[in-house]
Design a protein around this motif. Structure first.
Motif, PDB file in Angstrom:
ATOM      1  N   GLY A   1       6.337  -9.384  -0.722  1.00  0.00           N
ATOM      2  CA  GLY A   1       5.276  -8.536  -0.199  1.00  0.00           C
ATOM      3  C   GLY A   1       4.762  -7.542  -1.217  1.00  0.00           C
ATOM      4  N   SER A   2       3.893  -6.629  -0.735  1.00  0.00           N
ATOM      5  CA  SER A   2       3.283  -5.639  -1.623  1.00  0.00           C
ATOM      6  C   SER A   2       3.098  -4.320  -0.898  1.00  0.00           C
ATOM      7  CB  SER A   2       1.927  -6.152  -2.133  1.00  0.00           C
ATOM      8  OG  SER A   2       1.025  -6.323  -1.054  1.00  0.00           O
TER       9      SER A   2
ATOM     10  N   ASN B   1       2.922  -6.709   3.791  1.00  0.00           N
ATOM     11  CA  ASN B   1       2.042  -5.903   2.953  1.00  0.00           C
ATOM     12  C   ASN B   1       1.716  -4.607   3.679  1.00  0.00           C
ATOM     13  OD1 ASN B   1       1.621  -8.090   0.937  1.00  0.00           O
ATOM     14  ND2 ASN B   1       0.605  -9.087   2.666  1.00  0.00           N
TER      15      ASN B   1
ATOM     16  N   THR C   1       0.349  -7.847   7.606  1.00  0.00           N
ATOM     17  CA  THR C   1      -0.144  -6.672   6.892  1.00  0.00           C
ATOM     18  C   THR C   1      -0.213  -5.468   7.815  1.00  0.00           C
ATOM     19  OG1 THR C   1      -1.445  -8.024   5.367  1.00  0.00           O
ATOM     20  CG2 THR C   1      -2.090  -5.718   5.604  1.00  0.00           C
TER      21      THR C   1
END
Length: 392
Positions: free
Chosen positions: A159-160, A141, A122
């Motif tokens: 992912g985001s 992320n 992340t």
């Protein structure tokens, strides 16, 4: 006497064998010619002469935004010092360096010529890349804004990504390649001035805007709204759009199999053109057309290159918009077809359309139309040896 009897028996045997061979071969011949016992299929000949698919189409240039500077203070990431332990520090990737991140970090900045790979971690802040060589994000992320400015190669899978607070989550600009698949984005995605732009199987809660791409493919996404403008070649298929779609001024645009809940403005029609010449000794009657291995679903228009009236159903006309396509001996049909992209994703990089013409005598001719090049290779008709549809 015995010699005469032997010769007679030999003649009888030859006649019997000839009959057997004829009976055995006959059905094969007739099946290949669509029950054409006159052999007309062998007198019928036609070939592709030229074709066009988005030939000479160009996107409209647009200015790429400027990247913000790196966040300070920062920790440097290079090939010899990858980030493998979680840190709240900002990460800086120097020019022409290689950086691999596999743990949580703060803001990330990628310099010119550098390569960044983020895997399963992340970024607790913004990600900015400026004239970088490549950015690869696999199941990564990003909590802040993602800015990709003139990056040569962008590859995002899984992912985001999240909005930075003003609705925008991601910006990509510059004549590189951009591929995003299977990714969740909360916010708006804007991609401008790309060379190859592919978005496949993503979920985007905001607006998706693709502008000034040389070539784009938007397939099987779920998005809030869609805005397309000033692109060269753009294909939109299998998407779920929960609001509106705007087709602006695009050089070549094809759409199909989309589910749109709101309004649709503008036009998106992807035409292909193929010229077919009758080189045989009998008229040619084309009764079926396939694009991308499926029966033609878009519009059809054809005319004779000689300028003579074409046989259009029961009437005659300079331009005909229906099958069959009748081509007199020595003449050529100029055929325009509207292409409807298939609902599923197709191989990347996608740069061609496959076509087939089938005649009433079961002869066929096929070929490939390539983006910006046109017809790949002129082909001569031959007997159909497969089942259509589908045609493989």
């Amino acid at each position: 006497m015995s010699t005469i009897i032997a010769e007679v028996l030999m003649v009888v045997i030859v006649v019997i064998m000839s009959t057997i061979i004829f009976v055995w071969v006959g059905p094969t011949f007739t099946s290949n010619t669509g029950q054409d016992n006159t052999g007309a299929a062998y007198y019928e000949k036609f070939e592709t002469i030229q074709g066009q698919f988005a030939t000479f189409v160009q996107s409209t240039p647009e200015t790429v935004r400027n990247s913000p500077p790196p966040s300070t203070p920062y920790q440097t990431c290079t090939l010899s010092s990858p980030v493998i332990l979680a840190t709240s520090a900002n990460i800086f990737v120097p020019s022409n360096s290689v950086c691999v991140i596999t743990a949580s970090v703060g803001n990330v900045f990628v310099s010119s010529g550098a390569n960044l790979t983020v895997v399963g971690s992340t970024i607790n802040g913004d990600l900015n890349a400026n004239y970088s060589s490549s950015v690869t994000l696999r199941n990564a992320n990003v909590s802040g804004f993602t800015g990709l400015y003139n990056v040569s190669v962008v590859s995002i899978s899984g992912g985001s990504f999240n909005t930075s607070g003003n609705g925008a989550a991601m910006y990509g600009g510059g004549r590189g390649s951009f591929t995003m698949t299977g990714t969740t984005v909360t916010g708006q995605v804007e991609n401008e001035v790309g060379h190859l732009t592919f978005l496949i199987g993503n979920r985007i809660s905001g607006n998706l805007e693709v502008e000034s791409a040389d070539q784009g493919q938007i397939i099987n996404n779920t998005i809030a709204s869609l805005d397309l403008d000033q692109n060269g070649v753009i294909v939109i298929s299998g998407n779920t759009v929960n609001s509106y779609v705007v087709y602006g001024t695009n050089g070549w645009c094809a759409t199909g199999n989309n589910r749109v809940s709101g309004s649709i403005s503008g036009n998106c029609v992807g035409n292909t053109e193929v010229d077919v010449m009758n080189t045989g000794s009998i008229p040619v009657k084309l009764i079926a057309v396939y694009l991308s291995n499926t029966a033609l679903a878009g519009g059809l228009s054809w005319r004779l290159a000689s300028g003579h009236l074409a046989q259009c159903g029961a009437a005659q006309s300079l331009t005909c918009t229906q099958l069959p396509i009748m081509i007199p001996v020595g003449d050529m049909a100029q055929i325009t077809m509207g292409w409807t992209p298939p609902p599923g994703a197709f191989a990347l990089p996608w740069n061609y359309i496959y076509f087939i013409f089938v005649s009433s005598h079961s002869n066929f001719v096929d070929g490939y139309l390539y983006f910006s090049i046109g017809l790949g290779l002129s082909m001569q008709s031959r007997l159909e040896n497969r089942i259509c549809p589908p045609c493989y």
